[in-house]
Design a protein around this motif. Structure first.
Motif, PDB file in Angstrom:
ATOM      1  N   THR A 112       6.453  -1.946   3.608  1.00  0.00           N
ATOM      2  CA  THR A 112       5.398  -1.769   2.612  1.00  0.00           C
ATOM      3  C   THR A 112       4.433  -0.636   2.957  1.00  0.00           C
ATOM      4  O   THR A 112       4.027   0.137   2.088  1.00  0.00           O
ATOM      5  CB  THR A 112       4.604  -3.078   2.447  1.00  0.00           C
ATOM      6  OG1 THR A 112       5.513  -4.114   2.077  1.00  0.00           O
ATOM      7  CG2 THR A 112       3.531  -2.951   1.387  1.00  0.00           C
ATOM      8  N   PRO A 167       8.326   1.611  -5.896  1.00  0.00           N
ATOM      9  CA  PRO A 167       7.689   0.830  -4.835  1.00  0.00           C
ATOM     10  C   PRO A 167       6.715  -0.218  -5.392  1.00  0.00           C
ATOM     11  O   PRO A 167       6.650  -1.348  -4.897  1.00  0.00           O
ATOM     12  CB  PRO A 167       6.952   1.897  -4.014  1.00  0.00           C
ATOM     13  CG  PRO A 167       7.776   3.121  -4.193  1.00  0.00           C
ATOM     14  CD  PRO A 167       8.234   3.056  -5.628  1.00  0.00           C
ATOM     15  N   ARG A 211       6.253   2.566   2.086  1.00  0.00           N
ATOM     16  CA  ARG A 211       7.277   2.473   1.037  1.00  0.00           C
ATOM     17  C   ARG A 211       7.184   3.638   0.050  1.00  0.00           C
ATOM     18  O   ARG A 211       8.199   4.249  -0.292  1.00  0.00           O
ATOM     19  CB  ARG A 211       7.140   1.137   0.290  1.00  0.00           C
ATOM     20  CG  ARG A 211       8.168   0.986  -0.844  1.00  0.00           C
ATOM     21  CD  ARG A 211       8.238  -0.436  -1.351  1.00  0.00           C
ATOM     22  NE  ARG A 211       8.786  -1.290  -0.318  1.00  0.00           N
ATOM     23  CZ  ARG A 211       8.133  -2.330   0.220  1.00  0.00           C
ATOM     24  NH1 ARG A 211       6.914  -2.628  -0.204  1.00  0.00           N
ATOM     25  NH2 ARG A 211       8.686  -3.059   1.150  1.00  0.00           N
TER      26      ARG A 211
END
Length: 421
Positions: A343, A123, A346
């Motif tokens: 995000t 990530p 993530r």
């Protein structure tokens, strides 16, 4: 900062991430190398073998979920610093363990550190790398995993040849390789994407995961990772032992044969680096699962015969199996969730998917240990083949392409899905 300095710093960040992945996979390989010697030295039965073989994977389950959630709440950088501090301490204890119980506990803690690394590193990278080269960069970092495993087999063969305590040296070298990371990773910057878009409360976190589209995405990624790791961890852990039996060789020769087989993963993974941003992730995963299925079914049939009668064909079937695995799902099952989830979640999405992969690895380790000791080696290999086939079917039915897609934030994701319906 000039463009030159920006690119130089980014390359250094990529190098540090790859180094961490290499160390983690070296450790997993080092236990595989150590197991034949430990079985003989401590007279381990099938159940003890499966517990020891899966202890690191169990630790990875907890480490990946915990680190994923914490990385989404408190940032990627702090986890990338703490995971290897945990790893080094536990690895030293592993290398000096006086008995089976201490080694078992230490291996569990080692797994927590490795699981945290895998849940956070990708990530973090996906938020730093431009979309047009993101696949190639992350595949290159995963390529380091193949070198880590290969290094474990090479170092392990040399250490085991030195004497009955060779397994201790093999594990200790893992701690030595990880130590510089504690210093160099202090310069890592925090992800700007995370700084601008992160969840600030547990309530927000839990409400986000009520989204059906996110849960379907999680199920698909978790399933692919689960079924791949059944064969990957199960076969890799017992590969030296399997080859000792099939080739009628010593421990050291079994390890050297494993090194020969594993060497194919280097060019196979390099092919993925070149193709992944051209062809996409999904086609590579499909071909990888398909080829691995063929190789494992062939290996299951060959292992039915009397050991030593089909040595060359056994080696060739293993080469096919590892080549297609390294080319396909070994990379894509890690990369896809890091690119798909928004995000804000993530790392937790990556961590949960990874944890399912480690549960798959535990299933493969325990399943093979029990089947090979109560039925036959071929029954254990057949378990791996069926798992690879299921992974191929799931990829066809539910895996989404992420090639060249931008890294999304939760608001973007919500605008493209039917949330609340």
């Amino acid at each position: 900062m000039t463009s030159y300095h920006t690119h130089t710093k980014l390359r250094f960040i990529i190098l540090l991430t790859a180094w961490g992945i290499l160390v983690g996979t070296y450790d997993l390989g080092s236990l595989s190398i150590s197991l034949p010697q430990l079985i003989i030295m401590w007279h381990l039965d099938g159940l003890q073998q499966s517990f020891l073989g899966s202890s690191t994977l169990i630790g990875m389950v907890f480490g990946s979920i915990g680190a994923g959630v914490l990385a989404d709440r408190f940032g990627r950088r702090s986890i990338l610093l703490l995971d290897f501090a945990t790893f080094i301490i536990a690895e030293v204890i592993s290398a000096t363990a006086p008995d089976y119980t201490v080694l078992l506990i230490a291996r569990f803690i080692v797994g927590i550190g490795i699981g945290a690394e895998f849940a956070t590193a990708f990530p973090y990278l996906s938020e730093l790398i431009p979309a047009k080269t993101r696949g190639r960069v992350m595949a290159s970092v995963m390529w380091a995993a193949n070198f880590g495993m290969l290094a474990a087999y090479g170092v392990g063969a040399w250490c085991l040849h030195a004497g009955p305590s060779g397994w201790r040296s093999t594990l200790a070298i893992g701690a030595l390789l990880a130590t510089p990371l504690l210093f160099f990773r202090t310069i890592l910057p925090e992800s700007t994407a995370w700084q601008n878009h992160h969840i600030t409360s547990l309530k927000e976190f839990t409400s986000t995961w009520k989204n059906k589209a996110l849960r379907r995405m999680l199920l698909s990624n978790s399933s692919n990772w689960f079924f791949y790791q059944i064969s990957d961890q199960g076969l890799s852990l017992f590969l030296p032992t399997f080859l000792m039996e099939q080739l009628g060789s010593s421990v050291v020769r079994g390890v050297l044969a494993s090194l020969l087989v594993k060497a194919i993963t280097i060019p196979a993974a390099l092919l993925t680096v070149f193709l992944i941003d051209r062809t996409g992730r999904r086609p590579i995963q499909l071909w990888g699962f398909f080829g691995r299925t063929i190789g494992l079914f062939a290996l299951a049939m060959l292992s039915i015969s009397i050991p030593g009668t089909h040595k060359l064909w056994v080696i060739l079937a293993l080469i096919v199996t590892y080549a297609f695995g390294a080319f396909g799902p070994d990379k894509t099952t890690v990369i896809l969730p890091a690119e798909q989830f928004p995000t804000e979640i993530r790392a937790s999405g990556q961590g949960i998917a990874e944890s399912m992969g480690r549960i798959g690895g535990i299933t493969g380790v325990v399943g093979y240990a029990l089947l090979s000791t109560t039925v036959s080696n071929s029954a254990g290999i057949l378990l791996f083949a069926v798992a690879a086939l299921i992974g191929w079917i799931i990829t066809i039915s539910s895996t989404k392409e992420t090639n060249h897609q931008s890294i999304t934030f939760l608001q973007e994701f919500e605008s493209t899905t039917s949330m609340g319906k």
